[in-house]
Design a protein around this motif. Sequence first.
Motif, PDB file in Angstrom:
ATOM      1  N   ALA A   1       0.981  -1.283  -0.027  1.00  0.00           N
ATOM      2  CA  ALA A   1      -0.049   0.068  -0.344  1.00  0.00           C
ATOM      3  C   ALA A   1       0.691   1.399  -0.024  1.00  0.00           C
ATOM      4  CB  ALA A   1      -1.262  -0.199   1.449  1.00  0.00           C
ATOM      5  N   ILE A   2       0.319   2.520  -1.087  1.00  0.00           N
ATOM      6  CA  ILE A   2       1.613   3.674  -0.804  1.00  0.00           C
ATOM      7  C   ILE A   2       1.217   3.914   0.239  1.00  0.00           C
ATOM      8  CG2 ILE A   2      -0.066   4.922  -2.316  1.00  0.00           C
ATOM      9  CD1 ILE A   2       3.140   4.029  -3.261  1.00  0.00           C
ATOM     10  N   ILE A   3       0.401   4.116   0.594  1.00  0.00           N
ATOM     11  CA  ILE A   3       0.293   5.580   2.295  1.00  0.00           C
ATOM     12  C   ILE A   3       1.289   4.515   3.151  1.00  0.00           C
ATOM     13  CG2 ILE A   3      -0.726   6.691   3.673  1.00  0.00           C
ATOM     14  CD1 ILE A   3      -3.335   7.042   1.403  1.00  0.00           C
ATOM     15  N   THR A   4       1.139   3.824   3.224  1.00  0.00           N
ATOM     16  CA  THR A   4       2.163   3.083   3.902  1.00  0.00           C
ATOM     17  C   THR A   4       3.319   2.971   4.091  1.00  0.00           C
ATOM     18  OG1 THR A   4       0.341   1.339   4.583  1.00  0.00           O
ATOM     19  CG2 THR A   4       2.499   1.105   5.613  1.00  0.00           C
ATOM     20  N   LYS A   5       3.423   2.847   2.616  1.00  0.00           N
ATOM     21  CA  LYS A   5       5.106   3.083   1.775  1.00  0.00           C
ATOM     22  C   LYS A   5       6.021   4.133   2.329  1.00  0.00           C
ATOM     23  CE  LYS A   5       7.409   1.210  -2.367  1.00  0.00           C
ATOM     24  NZ  LYS A   5       7.177   0.614  -3.324  1.00  0.00           N
ATOM     25  N   GLY A   6       4.479   5.297   2.306  1.00  0.00           N
ATOM     26  CA  GLY A   6       5.631   6.504   2.278  1.00  0.00           C
ATOM     27  C   GLY A   6       5.534   6.933   3.790  1.00  0.00           C
ATOM     28  N   ILE A   7       4.838   6.223   4.319  1.00  0.00           N
ATOM     29  CA  ILE A   7       5.030   6.528   6.590  1.00  0.00           C
ATOM     30  C   ILE A   7       6.800   5.718   6.642  1.00  0.00           C
ATOM     31  CG2 ILE A   7       4.187   5.838   8.851  1.00  0.00           C
ATOM     32  CD1 ILE A   7       1.461   6.808   7.480  1.00  0.00           C
ATOM     33  N   ILE A   8       6.698   4.039   5.802  1.00  0.00           N
ATOM     34  CA  ILE A   8       7.523   3.487   6.322  1.00  0.00           C
ATOM     35  C   ILE A   8       9.382   4.776   6.190  1.00  0.00           C
ATOM     36  CG2 ILE A   8       8.781   1.774   5.063  1.00  0.00           C
ATOM     37  CD1 ILE A   8       5.667   0.532   5.263  1.00  0.00           C
ATOM     38  N   SER A   9       8.497   5.319   5.034  1.00  0.00           N
ATOM     39  CA  SER A   9       9.811   5.898   3.950  1.00  0.00           C
ATOM     40  C   SER A   9      10.285   6.998   4.887  1.00  0.00           C
ATOM     41  CB  SER A   9      10.049   6.192   2.883  1.00  0.00           C
ATOM     42  OG  SER A   9      10.048   7.536   2.634  1.00  0.00           O
ATOM     43  N   MET A  10       9.439   6.908   5.738  1.00  0.00           N
ATOM     44  CA  MET A  10       9.765   8.632   6.981  1.00  0.00           C
ATOM     45  C   MET A  10      10.819   7.655   7.879  1.00  0.00           C
ATOM     46  SD  MET A  10       6.927  11.307   6.734  1.00  0.00           S
ATOM     47  CE  MET A  10       5.745  10.011   6.567  1.00  0.00           C
ATOM     48  N   LEU A  11       9.956   6.267   8.637  1.00  0.00           N
ATOM     49  CA  LEU A  11      10.609   5.557   9.370  1.00  0.00           C
ATOM     50  C   LEU A  11      12.189   5.458   9.308  1.00  0.00           C
ATOM     51  CD1 LEU A  11       7.897   3.415  10.864  1.00  0.00           C
ATOM     52  CD2 LEU A  11       8.996   4.743  12.278  1.00  0.00           C
ATOM     53  N   ILE A  12      12.507   4.280   7.329  1.00  0.00           N
ATOM     54  CA  ILE A  12      13.495   4.435   6.991  1.00  0.00           C
ATOM     55  C   ILE A  12      14.997   6.039   7.813  1.00  0.00           C
ATOM     56  CG2 ILE A  12      15.090   3.536   5.461  1.00  0.00           C
ATOM     57  CD1 ILE A  12      13.112   1.606   5.259  1.00  0.00           C
ATOM     58  N   ARG A  13      13.876   6.824   7.173  1.00  0.00           N
ATOM     59  CA  ARG A  13      15.000   8.118   7.069  1.00  0.00           C
ATOM     60  C   ARG A  13      14.727   8.141   8.514  1.00  0.00           C
ATOM     61  NH1 ARG A  13      12.208  13.523   5.140  1.00  0.00           N
ATOM     62  NH2 ARG A  13      13.524  14.897   5.742  1.00  0.00           N
ATOM     63  N   VAL A  14      14.510   8.346   9.430  1.00  0.00           N
ATOM     64  CA  VAL A  14      14.718   7.924  11.057  1.00  0.00           C
ATOM     65  C   VAL A  14      15.520   7.430  11.520  1.00  0.00           C
ATOM     66  CG1 VAL A  14      13.750   8.742  13.124  1.00  0.00           C
ATOM     67  CG2 VAL A  14      12.972  10.018  11.115  1.00  0.00           C
ATOM     68  N   LEU A  15      15.464   6.297  11.303  1.00  0.00           N
ATOM     69  CA  LEU A  15      16.294   5.142  12.111  1.00  0.00           C
ATOM     70  C   LEU A  15      17.331   4.236  11.431  1.00  0.00           C
ATOM     71  CD1 LEU A  15      12.385   3.606  13.513  1.00  0.00           C
ATOM     72  CD2 LEU A  15      13.804   4.864  15.064  1.00  0.00           C
ATOM     73  N   SER A  16      17.171   4.518   9.923  1.00  0.00           N
ATOM     74  CA  SER A  16      18.227   3.486   9.033  1.00  0.00           C
ATOM     75  C   SER A  16      19.343   4.341   9.321  1.00  0.00           C
ATOM     76  CB  SER A  16      17.870   3.091   7.811  1.00  0.00           C
ATOM     77  OG  SER A  16      18.161   2.424   7.404  1.00  0.00           O
ATOM     78  N   GLY A  17      20.321   3.276   9.701  1.00  0.00           N
ATOM     79  CA  GLY A  17      21.583   4.068  10.175  1.00  0.00           C
ATOM     80  C   GLY A  17      21.998   4.850  11.634  1.00  0.00           C
ATOM     81  N   GLN A  18      21.524   4.105  12.501  1.00  0.00           N
ATOM     82  CA  GLN A  18      21.203   4.435  13.525  1.00  0.00           C
ATOM     83  C   GLN A  18      22.478   3.711  14.522  1.00  0.00           C
ATOM     84  OE1 GLN A  18      21.014   8.252  14.842  1.00  0.00           O
ATOM     85  NE2 GLN A  18      20.228   8.389  12.456  1.00  0.00           N
ATOM     86  N   LYS A  19      22.537   3.977  15.700  1.00  0.00           N
ATOM     87  CA  LYS A  19      23.088   2.716  16.670  1.00  0.00           C
ATOM     88  C   LYS A  19      21.668   2.047  17.565  1.00  0.00           C
ATOM     89  CE  LYS A  19      27.371   5.746  17.741  1.00  0.00           C
ATOM     90  NZ  LYS A  19      27.688   6.607  18.791  1.00  0.00           N
ATOM     91  N   PRO A  20      21.668   0.793  17.740  1.00  0.00           N
ATOM     92  CA  PRO A  20      20.904   0.272  17.694  1.00  0.00           C
ATOM     93  C   PRO A  20      20.496   0.295  19.248  1.00  0.00           C
ATOM     94  CG  PRO A  20      22.748  -0.746  18.222  1.00  0.00           C
ATOM     95  CD  PRO A  20      23.315   0.199  17.577  1.00  0.00           C
ATOM     96  N   GLU A  21      21.241   1.316  20.360  1.00  0.00           N
ATOM     97  CA  GLU A  21      20.986   1.866  21.715  1.00  0.00           C
ATOM     98  C   GLU A  21      19.676   2.874  20.888  1.00  0.00           C
ATOM     99  OE1 GLU A  21      24.613   2.119  20.522  1.00  0.00           O
ATOM    100  OE2 GLU A  21      24.595   0.008  21.314  1.00  0.00           O
ATOM    101  N   GLU A  22      20.535   3.583  20.351  1.00  0.00           N
ATOM    102  CA  GLU A  22      19.465   4.595  20.180  1.00  0.00           C
ATOM    103  C   GLU A  22      18.188   4.968  19.248  1.00  0.00           C
ATOM    104  OE1 GLU A  22      22.410   7.950  17.912  1.00  0.00           O
ATOM    105  OE2 GLU A  22      23.608   8.293  19.680  1.00  0.00           O
ATOM    106  N   ILE A  23      17.705   3.264  18.760  1.00  0.00           N
ATOM    107  CA  ILE A  23      16.823   3.144  18.116  1.00  0.00           C
ATOM    108  C   ILE A  23      15.597   2.741  18.739  1.00  0.00           C
ATOM    109  CG2 ILE A  23      15.844   1.100  16.415  1.00  0.00           C
ATOM    110  CD1 ILE A  23      18.254   1.886  14.658  1.00  0.00           C
ATOM    111  N   VAL A  24      16.541   2.033  19.647  1.00  0.00           N
ATOM    112  CA  VAL A  24      15.641   0.892  20.622  1.00  0.00           C
ATOM    113  C   VAL A  24      15.474   2.675  21.823  1.00  0.00           C
ATOM    114  CG1 VAL A  24      16.130   0.470  22.859  1.00  0.00           C
ATOM    115  CG2 VAL A  24      16.842  -0.699  21.083  1.00  0.00           C
ATOM    116  N   GLN A  25      15.674   3.614  22.067  1.00  0.00           N
ATOM    117  CA  GLN A  25      14.965   4.779  22.875  1.00  0.00           C
ATOM    118  C   GLN A  25      14.447   5.678  21.992  1.00  0.00           C
ATOM    119  OE1 GLN A  25      18.930   6.748  25.047  1.00  0.00           O
ATOM    120  NE2 GLN A  25      19.003   4.538  25.937  1.00  0.00           N
TER     121      GLN A  25
END
Lengths: 140, 409
Positions: free
Chosen positions: A74-98
């Motif tokens: 679903a494209i709207i779901t995908k759009g929100i996913i893309s923001m989640l990836i932008r925010v969380l991908s490439g971060q340190k695990p401890e920071e993602i958890v918090q």
Amino acid sequence: MKIEEIEDEIREEFALFDDWEDRYNYIIDMGKDLPLIDPALKTDDRLIKGCQSRVWLRAEHQDGKIMYTADSDAIITKGIISMLIRVLSGQKPEEIVQSQVTFIDDIGLKEHLSPTRSNGLVSMIQHMKHYASQYASLKS
Amino acid sequence: MEKVNDITTLWRKQFPILTQQVNGKPLVYFDNAATSQKPLRVIQSLSDYYTRYNSNVHRGVHTLSQMATDAFEEARELTASFIHAGEKEEVIFTKGTTDSINLVAQSFGEKFLQAGKEIWISAMEHHANIVPWQMICEKKGAKLKVIPMNREGVLLTEELYQNLSENIALIAVTHVSNSLGTINPVKEIIARAHTFGIPVLVDGAQAVPHMSVNVQELDCDFYCFSAHKMYGPTGIGVLYGKRKWLEAMPPYQGGGDMIETVTFEKTDYNVIPFKFEAGTPHIEGAIGLAEAIRFIQETGIENIEKREQELLHYAMEKLSEIEGITYIGTAPEKAAVISFLIEGAHPYDVGFILDKQGIAVRTGHHCTQPVMQFFDIPGTVRASFAFYNTEEEIGRLAEGIQKAKNMLL
């Protein structure tokens, strides 16, 4: 950039829109821009079952950071996913958890996280954090 | 813009919820197959019960208990006459269609289903008319068989007729499909099944609100439906069963009300319908259902049916002006349900953008995953109409779909 800084960036982008149509056109565009997952990787173990839209999530670690790729039918779901990836991908695990990923709420997309929408986003965030916390505990 | 005719205006006035705004737009409610809205008189009947005569039924000698019991049993009588049951004892109050089917699956199945026997259902059943049968078949070592359908969503009943035999313990089939709208030839299925002595259960959840149902004319053995899809409250439904079956079947649940005498050694069960109504029933639900039936009778079920068919045809005409819509369920005999897909768009996205425009539709598999598997689709967008809907609202749906197309494709 830190998680909070990217979240702020997204908040600022959304502050420009004054109606739902502009907001969703932007989300839909982000959904269309999200790199597709190789269909061979869309396996059942990467599938997060939502009631209506399906979400695939793939996580890897690189130099102590977690990299995510994801996709949805679903494209709207995908759009929100893309923001989640932008925010969380490439971060340190401890920071993602918090991270509380409060930006979703702040830009008026809270309804997508409600259980009645059943679009797999809530479990996607849980899975993203779960992977990060597993990696963090492996390291320590 | 089409003018709403006077009678529709009068009908709509009775439903307070329809006047509200959703997401800043006047609500267009096209999710009637999931649940219908309630007229004010039904809502008031519930508050009237709690304000004036709330009391437990069938127990006390005091006045309030008598009033509640009278209203509850009057609801049973009215329900029986509404579906043309032979006698009111054949009407059992349940939690809803799902509960009614589970009751029959467990109770009838316990007594009459043996290893090697078959239960037949159809390819377009709601999960509520699949899973209870799977459960009892598994328990008993019986087989679940399926009447197939074609790409229009029409049952291929010949497949059933050619396989009819004394080995079939029961056939359970929906009167009207919730995801396709197909009206099934249940009367014929029942007549053919009876030549082999096979009882038939009909899931009438999507039929009773939209057409006149006569259980004696159908000659069905069981008929199940829910109040909340027919302008009544949630949490109450009906199981109609022929006396001979209900008397032969063991109780489903134990408790108060369903007994005649209890000792620690042995319990004698009450007569029907009470044998199947353990515990304090949904009293105000039955009272609300009765008010909903009175409402339908005064409106005229034939007027409701005629109006809904008009809306269905108007909607098909209006939507056919939009390119790129695929319809799922195109049977010649259809209730006022349109299941569709916009080519290239996921139903979830379409439903979401419609909601933003104040239009309530259902998206997803509609609790009929095997139907979605048959058509190889993730789900559909479903617009289902009630007689209080208008041509103007259908116009809004068409515009809404156009906007969804523009945004998503």
